[in-house]
Motif scaffolding. Sequence first.
Motif, PDB file in Angstrom:
ATOM      1  N   GLU A 159     -12.674  -2.447  15.635  1.00  0.00           N
ATOM      2  CA  GLU A 159     -12.166  -1.424  16.301  1.00  0.00           C
ATOM      3  C   GLU A 159     -10.462  -1.619  16.522  1.00  0.00           C
ATOM      4  OE1 GLU A 159     -13.777  -1.530  20.227  1.00  0.00           O
ATOM      5  OE2 GLU A 159     -15.889  -0.755  19.445  1.00  0.00           O
ATOM      6  N   LEU A 160     -10.239  -2.551  15.899  1.00  0.00           N
ATOM      7  CA  LEU A 160      -8.459  -3.124  15.855  1.00  0.00           C
ATOM      8  C   LEU A 160      -7.893  -2.500  14.615  1.00  0.00           C
ATOM      9  CD1 LEU A 160      -8.794  -6.610  17.127  1.00  0.00           C
ATOM     10  CD2 LEU A 160      -8.545  -4.644  18.516  1.00  0.00           C
ATOM     11  N   THR A 161      -6.657  -1.905  14.719  1.00  0.00           N
ATOM     12  CA  THR A 161      -6.024  -1.142  13.523  1.00  0.00           C
ATOM     13  C   THR A 161      -4.551  -1.918  13.636  1.00  0.00           C
ATOM     14  OG1 THR A 161      -7.337   0.863  13.731  1.00  0.00           O
ATOM     15  CG2 THR A 161      -5.075   0.592  12.272  1.00  0.00           C
ATOM     16  N   TYR A 162      -4.180  -2.326  12.530  1.00  0.00           N
ATOM     17  CA  TYR A 162      -2.896  -2.918  12.220  1.00  0.00           C
ATOM     18  C   TYR A 162      -1.886  -2.040  11.368  1.00  0.00           C
ATOM     19  CZ  TYR A 162      -5.358  -6.822  14.358  1.00  0.00           C
ATOM     20  OH  TYR A 162      -6.350  -7.391  15.435  1.00  0.00           O
ATOM     21  N   LYS A 163      -1.020  -1.681  11.780  1.00  0.00           N
ATOM     22  CA  LYS A 163      -0.418  -0.748  10.744  1.00  0.00           C
ATOM     23  C   LYS A 163       1.358  -0.968  11.110  1.00  0.00           C
ATOM     24  CE  LYS A 163       1.129   4.050   9.640  1.00  0.00           C
ATOM     25  NZ  LYS A 163       0.949   5.490  10.008  1.00  0.00           N
ATOM     26  N   VAL A 164       1.898  -1.173  10.096  1.00  0.00           N
ATOM     27  CA  VAL A 164       3.356  -1.424  10.020  1.00  0.00           C
ATOM     28  C   VAL A 164       4.206  -0.471   9.153  1.00  0.00           C
ATOM     29  CG1 VAL A 164       5.402  -3.176   9.704  1.00  0.00           C
ATOM     30  CG2 VAL A 164       2.963  -4.089  10.134  1.00  0.00           C
ATOM     31  N   ASN A 165       5.222   0.155   9.806  1.00  0.00           N
ATOM     32  CA  ASN A 165       5.755   1.289   8.981  1.00  0.00           C
ATOM     33  C   ASN A 165       6.937   0.883   8.326  1.00  0.00           C
ATOM     34  OD1 ASN A 165       4.114   3.400  10.284  1.00  0.00           O
ATOM     35  ND2 ASN A 165       5.061   2.743  12.204  1.00  0.00           N
ATOM     36  N   THR A 166       6.660   0.194   7.285  1.00  0.00           N
ATOM     37  CA  THR A 166       7.804  -0.580   6.129  1.00  0.00           C
ATOM     38  C   THR A 166       7.248  -0.433   4.764  1.00  0.00           C
ATOM     39  OG1 THR A 166       8.932  -2.684   6.003  1.00  0.00           O
ATOM     40  CG2 THR A 166       6.714  -2.697   6.353  1.00  0.00           C
ATOM     41  N   SER A 167       8.163  -0.563   3.932  1.00  0.00           N
ATOM     42  CA  SER A 167       7.885  -0.599   2.355  1.00  0.00           C
ATOM     43  C   SER A 167       7.748  -1.942   1.745  1.00  0.00           C
ATOM     44  CB  SER A 167       8.855   0.454   1.791  1.00  0.00           C
ATOM     45  OG  SER A 167       8.790   1.615   2.132  1.00  0.00           O
ATOM     46  N   LEU A 168       6.979  -2.245   0.989  1.00  0.00           N
ATOM     47  CA  LEU A 168       6.870  -3.399   0.498  1.00  0.00           C
ATOM     48  C   LEU A 168       6.968  -3.297  -1.222  1.00  0.00           C
ATOM     49  CD1 LEU A 168       4.039  -5.445   2.197  1.00  0.00           C
ATOM     50  CD2 LEU A 168       6.236  -5.835   2.664  1.00  0.00           C
ATOM     51  N   LEU A 169       7.981  -3.930  -1.897  1.00  0.00           N
ATOM     52  CA  LEU A 169       8.063  -3.868  -3.190  1.00  0.00           C
ATOM     53  C   LEU A 169       7.157  -5.129  -3.825  1.00  0.00           C
ATOM     54  CD1 LEU A 169      11.988  -3.737  -3.680  1.00  0.00           C
ATOM     55  CD2 LEU A 169      10.507  -1.804  -3.696  1.00  0.00           C
ATOM     56  N   THR A 170       6.730  -4.750  -5.209  1.00  0.00           N
ATOM     57  CA  THR A 170       5.892  -5.664  -5.837  1.00  0.00           C
ATOM     58  C   THR A 170       6.508  -7.070  -5.866  1.00  0.00           C
ATOM     59  OG1 THR A 170       5.206  -3.949  -7.228  1.00  0.00           O
ATOM     60  CG2 THR A 170       4.932  -6.304  -8.158  1.00  0.00           C
ATOM     61  N   GLY A 171       5.863  -8.093  -5.295  1.00  0.00           N
ATOM     62  CA  GLY A 171       6.128  -9.527  -5.231  1.00  0.00           C
ATOM     63  C   GLY A 171       6.682  -9.538  -3.757  1.00  0.00           C
ATOM     64  N   GLU A 172       7.041  -8.608  -2.719  1.00  0.00           N
ATOM     65  CA  GLU A 172       7.384  -8.968  -1.451  1.00  0.00           C
ATOM     66  C   GLU A 172       5.908  -8.935  -0.564  1.00  0.00           C
ATOM     67  OE1 GLU A 172      11.348  -6.516  -0.834  1.00  0.00           O
ATOM     68  OE2 GLU A 172       9.667  -5.575  -0.057  1.00  0.00           O
ATOM     69  N   TYR A 173       5.900  -9.629   0.568  1.00  0.00           N
ATOM     70  CA  TYR A 173       4.739  -9.657   1.376  1.00  0.00           C
ATOM     71  C   TYR A 173       4.997  -9.589   2.886  1.00  0.00           C
ATOM     72  CZ  TYR A 173       5.715 -14.840   1.687  1.00  0.00           C
ATOM     73  OH  TYR A 173       6.381 -15.927   1.892  1.00  0.00           O
ATOM     74  N   LEU A 174       4.055  -9.192   3.610  1.00  0.00           N
ATOM     75  CA  LEU A 174       4.341  -9.055   4.991  1.00  0.00           C
ATOM     76  C   LEU A 174       3.359 -10.040   5.839  1.00  0.00           C
ATOM     77  CD1 LEU A 174       5.385  -6.972   7.465  1.00  0.00           C
ATOM     78  CD2 LEU A 174       3.042  -5.905   7.151  1.00  0.00           C
ATOM     79  N   VAL A 175       3.870 -10.801   6.676  1.00  0.00           N
ATOM     80  CA  VAL A 175       3.105 -11.627   7.406  1.00  0.00           C
ATOM     81  C   VAL A 175       2.852 -11.368   8.982  1.00  0.00           C
ATOM     82  CG1 VAL A 175       2.738 -13.996   8.184  1.00  0.00           C
ATOM     83  CG2 VAL A 175       3.739 -13.703   5.880  1.00  0.00           C
ATOM     84  N   ILE A 176       1.605 -11.120   9.563  1.00  0.00           N
ATOM     85  CA  ILE A 176       1.353 -10.922  10.859  1.00  0.00           C
ATOM     86  C   ILE A 176       0.875 -11.938  11.478  1.00  0.00           C
ATOM     87  CG2 ILE A 176       0.009  -9.220  12.434  1.00  0.00           C
ATOM     88  CD1 ILE A 176       0.002  -7.248  10.411  1.00  0.00           C
ATOM     89  N   ASP A 177       1.527 -12.695  12.434  1.00  0.00           N
ATOM     90  CA  ASP A 177       1.259 -13.945  13.107  1.00  0.00           C
ATOM     91  C   ASP A 177       0.540 -13.913  14.447  1.00  0.00           C
ATOM     92  OD1 ASP A 177       0.751 -16.511  14.123  1.00  0.00           O
ATOM     93  OD2 ASP A 177       2.013 -17.226  12.302  1.00  0.00           O
ATOM     94  N   THR A 178      -0.639 -13.833  14.874  1.00  0.00           N
ATOM     95  CA  THR A 178      -1.162 -13.547  16.043  1.00  0.00           C
ATOM     96  C   THR A 178      -0.846 -14.789  17.015  1.00  0.00           C
ATOM     97  OG1 THR A 178      -3.415 -14.246  15.676  1.00  0.00           O
ATOM     98  CG2 THR A 178      -2.752 -11.976  15.387  1.00  0.00           C
ATOM     99  N   ILE A 179      -0.629 -15.872  16.398  1.00  0.00           N
ATOM    100  CA  ILE A 179      -0.106 -17.081  17.477  1.00  0.00           C
ATOM    101  C   ILE A 179       1.236 -16.977  17.884  1.00  0.00           C
ATOM    102  CG2 ILE A 179      -0.101 -19.504  17.685  1.00  0.00           C
ATOM    103  CD1 ILE A 179      -2.639 -19.798  16.455  1.00  0.00           C
ATOM    104  N   LYS A 180       1.994 -16.863  16.784  1.00  0.00           N
ATOM    105  CA  LYS A 180       3.639 -16.960  17.159  1.00  0.00           C
ATOM    106  C   LYS A 180       4.008 -15.762  17.411  1.00  0.00           C
ATOM    107  CE  LYS A 180       4.307 -20.962  13.760  1.00  0.00           C
ATOM    108  NZ  LYS A 180       5.128 -21.250  12.659  1.00  0.00           N
ATOM    109  N   LYS A 181       2.974 -14.500  17.282  1.00  0.00           N
ATOM    110  CA  LYS A 181       3.609 -13.327  17.894  1.00  0.00           C
ATOM    111  C   LYS A 181       4.697 -12.770  16.995  1.00  0.00           C
ATOM    112  CE  LYS A 181       1.423 -13.291  22.434  1.00  0.00           C
ATOM    113  NZ  LYS A 181       0.416 -14.481  22.100  1.00  0.00           N
ATOM    114  N   LYS A 182       4.620 -12.776  15.514  1.00  0.00           N
ATOM    115  CA  LYS A 182       5.643 -12.424  14.762  1.00  0.00           C
ATOM    116  C   LYS A 182       5.100 -11.299  13.758  1.00  0.00           C
ATOM    117  CE  LYS A 182       8.871 -16.363  15.273  1.00  0.00           C
ATOM    118  NZ  LYS A 182       9.537 -17.777  14.688  1.00  0.00           N
ATOM    119  N   ILE A 183       6.288 -10.458  13.278  1.00  0.00           N
ATOM    120  CA  ILE A 183       5.591  -9.841  12.012  1.00  0.00           C
ATOM    121  C   ILE A 183       6.768  -9.745  11.194  1.00  0.00           C
ATOM    122  CG2 ILE A 183       5.033  -7.307  11.215  1.00  0.00           C
ATOM    123  CD1 ILE A 183       4.200  -6.672  14.154  1.00  0.00           C
ATOM    124  N   ILE A 184       6.883 -10.528   9.933  1.00  0.00           N
ATOM    125  CA  ILE A 184       7.848 -10.885   9.294  1.00  0.00           C
ATOM    126  C   ILE A 184       7.803 -10.275   7.620  1.00  0.00           C
ATOM    127  CG2 ILE A 184       9.323 -12.630   8.077  1.00  0.00           C
ATOM    128  CD1 ILE A 184       9.576 -12.499  11.119  1.00  0.00           C
TER     129      ILE A 184
END
Length: 283
Positions: A197-222
Motif C-alpha cells: 500500500e506504500l508508493t514512492y515517487k520522486v519527481n526527478t530525471s535520471l540519466l543513464t548511469g545516474e542513480y537515486l537512493v531513498i534511505d529510510t533510516i537516514k531519512k535522505k533522498i539523494i
Amino acid sequence: MEVVYESSSGKRYNLVGKIMRATSGGFHNYKWNPKTKKREFGDRLYGFTKDSATYDMTLTLRGSLDERKKYLNELHESFERDVITRTPGTIYYGDYSIEAYIISSDTGPSDDMIYWSDCKIEIYCEYPFWTKRILHHFGSVTNKIISTDGFDYPYDYLYDWSNSIVNQKLVIAGEIPASFRMIVYGGCENPTVSIGELTYKVNTSLLTGEYLVIDTIKKKIIKVKNNGEEVNVFNERDREADFFEKIPAGSHFVAWSGGFSFDIELMIERSEPEWILSTQTEI
C-alpha cells in the motif's frame, strides 16, 4: 567466522585474529527505556525509547613490542579519523553490522601476559540497532543489462534476483517491520515504485548511469550524477506518501512501470546481533 571493525577509510581489523583478539566485553547487551506517566499505583506505559549504544571491550595484542606499537599506532589513526571527520566506522558480527565510533582507548601491559598489550576501548553507536542487509534486485522489462560499476557494498548480501516483470512479491519474514534503502538506476523520468500500500515517487530525471537512493533510516533522498556529485532531491518526493515508513512484515506486491531497474535493500534490525554458532568465537 570473523568479527571485524572497518574504519571509515576502509581499513579492516579482525577482532578475533592472531595478532589482535577481543578478550573481554561483547555486543550482547541492550536496554529499552519505558515511557511512562505516574499513576496513583505504579505507572502507565505508553511507549519505549532507546538511547545510543555503548560497548566496552579489551583488545589484546600479541607479537614483539615494535609490532604491537606499530599496530597500535595504526589503530589510533583509524579511530581518530572516524571521530574527527564524524564519519563512523562499521563493526561486522556475522550477518549483522552497526556503525560505530571508538571514543576512548587505554593501553597498557596485558593482565594475562606481560609481553602482550591490552587496549581497552569504548565503542559508541549513534543508532543503537544491529542491521542485517538483504538485497532484492528488480530488473527492467527491456532486459537491458544495467551497469553497476562503482557500487562496492562492504558486506555480503543474500541475493534474491527477481524476474523482469512489473508486478512481483517482496517477502519480509518474521513479525518486525523492516527499514530499507531503495536504489533506482537511470535513465528514467519521475521513477515510481509501489510496495504493497506504500508508493514512492520522486519527481526527478535520471540519466543513464545516474542513480537515486531513498534511505529510510537516514531519512535522505539523494540523486548521484555520473560525475559523482550528490544532489539532495528530498523536496522532489511525492508529498502524499510517507517515504520513511518501515515496510510491514509479510508478503507485498512490488509494482513499477518496468522502464527502469532498482534494488530494495532490506535492513533487518535487532537490539543485539544474532549469536554466531561457532565454538571459536566468544564475543
